[in-house]
Design an enzyme around this catalytic site. Structure first.
Site, PDB file in Angstrom:
ATOM      1  N   ARG A  90       0.870  -1.178   0.000  1.00  8.77           N
ATOM      2  CA  ARG A  90       0.000   0.000   0.000  1.00  8.77           C
ATOM      3  C   ARG A  90       0.906   1.226   0.000  1.00  8.77           C
ATOM      4  NH1 ARG A  90      -3.343  -3.040  -1.471  1.00  8.77           N
ATOM      5  NH2 ARG A  90      -5.367  -3.485  -0.537  1.00  8.77           N
ATOM      6  N   HIS A 132      -1.215  -0.383  -9.790  1.00  5.73           N
ATOM      7  CA  HIS A 132      -1.818  -1.310  -8.822  1.00  5.73           C
ATOM      8  C   HIS A 132      -2.271  -2.613  -9.500  1.00  5.73           C
ATOM      9  CE1 HIS A 132      -3.921  -1.431  -4.663  1.00  5.73           C
ATOM     10  NE2 HIS A 132      -3.658  -2.668  -5.092  1.00  5.73           N
TER      11      HIS A 132
END
Ligand code: NAP
Ligand code: GLV
Length: 318
Positions: A233, A281
């Site tokens: 993250r 991502h």
């Protein structure tokens, strides 16, 4: 009579809500295939359901879904869901475990490790400068890698890199033992791990303990010319500190798949930094074809009153 029977069957059948912006129809069909006895609803105007399978659902989803027995996250990371103010405290939250994501993370990590162990950035620059500049052989065991986070994904990455012949250290919250991996745990062991790493792979969940973990001080513990790959993250890394470490060559190259704000804002320095390689991502996507099987199996177990793995510990945050 038949109509009444069908109505009753529909009323008492298990109800599952699927709420995700991507591949919603694929998820619906895969779950219907796995759980033919259930009624599967998509979107947010569904009746009150028994289970929900979600990724970035609307903020008010828990206002209308008040009878859930469990909530399934379509991803491995649950930091966003845990931040929903209306998420009921006692609702079991179940995350994805592997479902084909570990193999994707291994591919990504091997690609990054091989690029740097074989000094490809150096040869790319040499080519640009027109230099024929062979470098000495380096053995795989001389390339030291650390993997922070040794769970389902990080553990697979650490093992694969060790199997490939790299020297691998791993770091987790609690003590771990993985074949071929020197394991450390707890904040007191992080510095020693970082100080010996040519490359660091981040596979930690975002929690109150990991937010900003890779800050200026920790980056300074790395040897000059290290590689940082953030596959977890964005918030785990302090962006300003990483950009400074890149500019000072403490970090030679950063591979970033995740960002505090996604999509990454136009004009963010990462877009154009010559030694940042970014992906949107995609390090490990959840294949619904596999994941629906895992969700269905867990729903069957929950229905039977059995325990399931992957239930998030709210106190730990993952
Ligand atoms: P996991 O199985 O829960 O593993 C988490 C690991 O992190 C565990 O080893 C845990 O230690 C360790 N950890 C947690 N807090 C820590 C702390 N404060 N200090 C040291 N270690 C700590 O999770 P996973 O399935 O491997 O997934 C990891 C993360 O990857 C997810 O949370 C998600 O954010 C990210 N992810 C990204 C993508 C992508 O496409 N980029 C895809 C999937 C997942 P213990 O073993 O001691 O519990
Ligand atoms: C993706 O980021 C996931 O958490 O599965």
């Amino acid at each position: 009579m038949a109509v009444v029977f069908i109505r009753l069957a529909l009323q008492f059948a298990m109800k599952i809500l699927v709420c995700t912006a991507k591949e919603q129809e694929g998820w619906r069909a895969a779950l219907a295939d796995q759980l033919p006895e259930a009624n599967i609803y998509v979107g947010h105007d569904a009746p009150s359901c028994d289970y929900a399978v979600v990724w970035k659902p609307p903020d008010n989803i828990f206002d209308s879904q008040r009878s859930l027995k469990a909530l399934f996250s379509l991803g491995a990371g649950v930091n966003r869901l845990l931040a929903y103010p209306s998420l009921p405290q006692d609702l079991p939250l179940v995350r994805m475990e592997d479902c084909g994501m570990a193999a994707q993370m291994v591919e990504y990590a091997l690609y990054v490790a091989l690029r740097h162990y074989r000094r490809m950035p150096f040869y790319e620059q040499a080519q640009l400068n027109g230099h024929w500049s062979p470098q000495p052989l380096r053995l795989r065991s001389e390339f030291h890698i650390s993997v922070l986070g040794l769970g389902v994904l990080g553990g697979s990455v650490a093992r694969a890199l060790a199997d490939f012949g790299f020297t691998v250290s791993g770091w987790s919250r609690s003590p771990k033992s993985l074949p071929g991996v020197r394991c450390g745990h707890g904040i007191s062991e992080l510095e020693a791990i970082l100080s010996g790493s040519h490359a660091v792979f981040l596979l930690l969940p975002l929690t109150s303990e990991t937010a900003g973990l890779i800050n200026r001080r920790r980056l300074e513990q790395l040897p000059i010319g290290s590689v940082v790959a953030n596959l977890s993250r964005g918030e785990v890394v302090d962006d300003g500190a990483l950009l400074s470490a890149l500019d000072g060559w403490r970090v030679a190259e950063a591979h970033l798949d995740v960002f505090e704000h996604e999509p990454l804002a136009p004009g963010h320095p990462y877009w154009t930094h010559p030694r940042v390689s970014l992906t949107p991502h995609i390090a490990a996507l959840t294949p619904y074809q596999v994941a629906a099987g895992q969700v269905a199996e867990k729903i069957r177990r929950l229905q039977a009153g059995d325990k399931v793995s992957g239930v998030v510990d709210r106190a730990r945050g993952y």
